[in-house]
Design an enzyme around this catalytic site. Structure first.
Site, PDB file in Angstrom:
ATOM      1  N   ASP A   1       0.846  -1.207   0.000  1.00  0.00           N
ATOM      2  CA  ASP A   1       0.000   0.000   0.000  1.00  0.00           C
ATOM      3  C   ASP A   1       0.876   1.250   0.000  1.00  0.00           C
ATOM      4  OD1 ASP A   1      -2.301   1.491   0.023  1.00  0.00           O
ATOM      5  OD2 ASP A   1      -2.709   1.220   2.157  1.00  0.00           O
TER       6      ASP A   1
ATOM      7  N   ASN B   1       1.343   3.375  -2.934  1.00  0.00           N
ATOM      8  CA  ASN B   1       1.884   3.804  -4.238  1.00  0.00           C
ATOM      9  C   ASN B   1       1.377   5.197  -4.616  1.00  0.00           C
ATOM     10  OD1 ASN B   1       2.894   1.242  -4.337  1.00  0.00           O
ATOM     11  ND2 ASN B   1       1.567   0.509  -5.974  1.00  0.00           N
TER      12      ASN B   1
ATOM     13  N   ARG C   1       0.252   7.643  -2.656  1.00  0.00           N
ATOM     14  CA  ARG C   1       0.832   8.710  -1.816  1.00  0.00           C
ATOM     15  C   ARG C   1       2.283   8.974  -2.191  1.00  0.00           C
ATOM     16  NH1 ARG C   1      -1.259   5.956   3.447  1.00  0.00           N
ATOM     17  NH2 ARG C   1      -1.860   4.449   1.850  1.00  0.00           N
TER      18      ARG C   1
ATOM     19  N   HIS D   1       2.657   3.243  -8.988  1.00  0.00           N
ATOM     20  CA  HIS D   1       2.515   1.797  -9.228  1.00  0.00           C
ATOM     21  C   HIS D   1       3.762   1.256  -9.941  1.00  0.00           C
ATOM     22  CE1 HIS D   1      -1.459   2.037  -7.697  1.00  0.00           C
ATOM     23  NE2 HIS D   1      -1.983   2.671  -8.718  1.00  0.00           N
TER      24      HIS D   1
ATOM     25  N   LEU E   1      11.473 -20.557  -3.906  1.00  0.00           N
ATOM     26  CA  LEU E   1      10.436 -19.739  -3.238  1.00  0.00           C
ATOM     27  C   LEU E   1       9.169 -19.847  -4.071  1.00  0.00           C
ATOM     28  CD1 LEU E   1       9.494 -17.369  -1.299  1.00  0.00           C
ATOM     29  CD2 LEU E   1      10.427 -15.785  -2.997  1.00  0.00           C
TER      30      LEU E   1
ATOM     31  N   GLU F   1       0.852 -13.111  12.663  1.00  0.00           N
ATOM     32  CA  GLU F   1       1.364 -11.927  13.339  1.00  0.00           C
ATOM     33  C   GLU F   1       1.287 -10.774  12.342  1.00  0.00           C
ATOM     34  OE1 GLU F   1       2.233 -11.704  16.503  1.00  0.00           O
ATOM     35  OE2 GLU F   1       1.806 -13.834  16.809  1.00  0.00           O
TER      36      GLU F   1
HETATM   37  C1  FPP Z   1      -1.827   0.173  -3.342  1.00  0.00           C
HETATM   38  O1  FPP Z   1      -1.412   1.500  -3.429  1.00  0.00           O
HETATM   39  C2  FPP Z   1      -1.296  -0.659  -4.411  1.00  0.00           C
HETATM   40  C3  FPP Z   1      -2.029  -1.228  -5.412  1.00  0.00           C
HETATM   41  C4  FPP Z   1      -3.479  -1.040  -5.535  1.00  0.00           C
HETATM   42  C5  FPP Z   1      -1.441  -2.043  -6.469  1.00  0.00           C
HETATM   43  C6  FPP Z   1      -0.129  -2.737  -6.190  1.00  0.00           C
HETATM   44  C7  FPP Z   1       0.576  -2.875  -7.481  1.00  0.00           C
HETATM   45  C8  FPP Z   1       1.912  -2.874  -7.659  1.00  0.00           C
HETATM   46  C9  FPP Z   1       2.860  -2.816  -6.553  1.00  0.00           C
HETATM   47  C10 FPP Z   1       2.485  -2.869  -9.042  1.00  0.00           C
HETATM   48  C11 FPP Z   1       2.607  -4.120  -9.741  1.00  0.00           C
HETATM   49  C12 FPP Z   1       2.431  -5.378  -8.963  1.00  0.00           C
HETATM   50  C13 FPP Z   1       2.840  -6.581  -9.368  1.00  0.00           C
HETATM   51  C14 FPP Z   1       2.644  -7.795  -8.562  1.00  0.00           C
HETATM   52  C15 FPP Z   1       3.480  -6.724 -10.654  1.00  0.00           C
HETATM   53  P1  FPP Z   1      -2.512   2.652  -3.493  1.00  0.00           P
HETATM   54  O2  FPP Z   1      -2.730   3.002  -4.919  1.00  0.00           O
HETATM   55  O3  FPP Z   1      -3.735   2.221  -2.756  1.00  0.00           O
HETATM   56  O4  FPP Z   1      -1.779   3.796  -2.727  1.00  0.00           O
HETATM   57  P2  FPP Z   1      -2.444   4.958  -1.848  1.00  0.00           P
HETATM   58  O5  FPP Z   1      -3.169   4.288  -0.718  1.00  0.00           O
HETATM   59  O6  FPP Z   1      -1.266   5.751  -1.380  1.00  0.00           O
HETATM   60  O7  FPP Z   1      -3.342   5.746  -2.761  1.00  0.00           O
END
Ligand code: FPP
Length: 251
Positions: free
Chosen positions: A29, A31, A33, A46, A140, A216
């Site tokens: 979580d 990305n 921000r 992202h 893994l 945990e």
């Molecule tokens: C949450 O940040 C993240 C996501 C909804 C997507 C996660 C995706 C990736 C890390 C990129 C690609 C992933 C893979 C497995 C290839 P948010 O957008 O909710 O951030 P915020 O809460 O700060 O707005």
């Protein structure tokens, strides 16, 4: 639940000194921000998050973790603006295609769970190729939750069990936790021992509600794109200090 950890890190040497969780799950979580703080569009966050995915996988493999589950796209994420959903799908496909060779070479097995029929065909094809190419990996096992929601999964289990009862193959009295877990999408691997959530939110967000019963929980305020192997090691070392009781009392 642990309080917030302000970027706790640890070294590989420290991680290798003791017990390591078999299964680590991560809610990635922050990305958006991360991007906003830099005046960038959300998709840039992202994209930066993809680097952190590589870090987490490499760190988990080095630490000796057997299973790593990453929450990449939730059921709820389909409700984001279409431009962001499109960007996430494109990044996902790009990630899967660009990492296939390296993941295969490092013997890392990747499987995807969730409602993949909702994904664009190109993303589905790329995922299928990745699963096939990495199927023999033993270092893994990475599980990507994509188009996944735990309530939908649990409803699916209830339906499957009801169908078996209706067909006369199962009696309602025979349904117990083990029988229930046997219908989950995750039935072939152990429940997570450690859940990490980045960006400081202290929520489960419809992720593995059944499977996290005794996990945990480690919440760090590091935003996902800034997450490194050393942050993963820090969470593992913190986990080692926890007293896991599984609902029992200490003897
Ligand atoms: C949450 O940040 C993240 C996501 C909804 C997507 C996660 C995706 C990736 C890390 C990129 C690609 C992933 C893979 C497995 C290839 P948010 O957008 O909710 O951030 P915020 O809460 O700060 O707005």
């Amino acid at each position: 639940m642990s309080g917030l950890r302000d970027g706790t890190t640890s070294s590989l040497e420290a991680v290798r000194e003791g017990e390591v969780p078999t299964h680590v799950a991560i809610i990635m979580d922050g990305n958006g921000r991360w991007a906003r703080r830099r005046g960038l569009p959300r998709w840039e966050g992202h994209r930066a998050g993809m680097t952190a995915v590589r870090e987490a996988i490499e760190g988990a493999a080095k630490a000796g973790v057997s299973h790593l589950t990453l929450y990449a796209f939730s059921d709820e994420n389909w409700s984001r603006p279409p431009s962001e959903v499109d960007a996430l799908m494109a990044l996902l496909e790009e990630y899967v295609r660009s990492q296939r060779e390296a993941l295969t070479r490092h013997s890392i097995r990747v499987t995807v769970f969730g409602d993949r029929m909702r994904l664009p065909q190109a993303a589905r094809d790329a995922i299928g190729e990745l699963e096939l190419s990495t199927a023999g990996g033993t270092a893994l096992h990475v599980h990507l939750a994509i188009s996944y929601g735990s309530r939908a999964e649990i409803v699916g289990v209830a339906r499957a069990l009801a169908r078996r009862c209706t067909r006369g193959e199962l009696s309602p009295e025979a349904i117990d936790a083990e029988c229930f877990a046997g219908e989950l999408l995750t039935r072939e691997w152990p429940d997570p021992d450690l859940l990490i959530r980045t960006s400081g939110e202290q929520r489960i967000s419809n992720f593995l509600l059944w499977q996290l019963a005794y996990a945990e929980i480690f919440v760090t305020d590091v935003l996902w794109p800034d997450f490194t192997q050393e942050h993963l090691f820090g969470a593992v070392v913190d986990y080692r200090g926890r007293e896991r009781r599984f609902g029992l009392v200490k003897t």
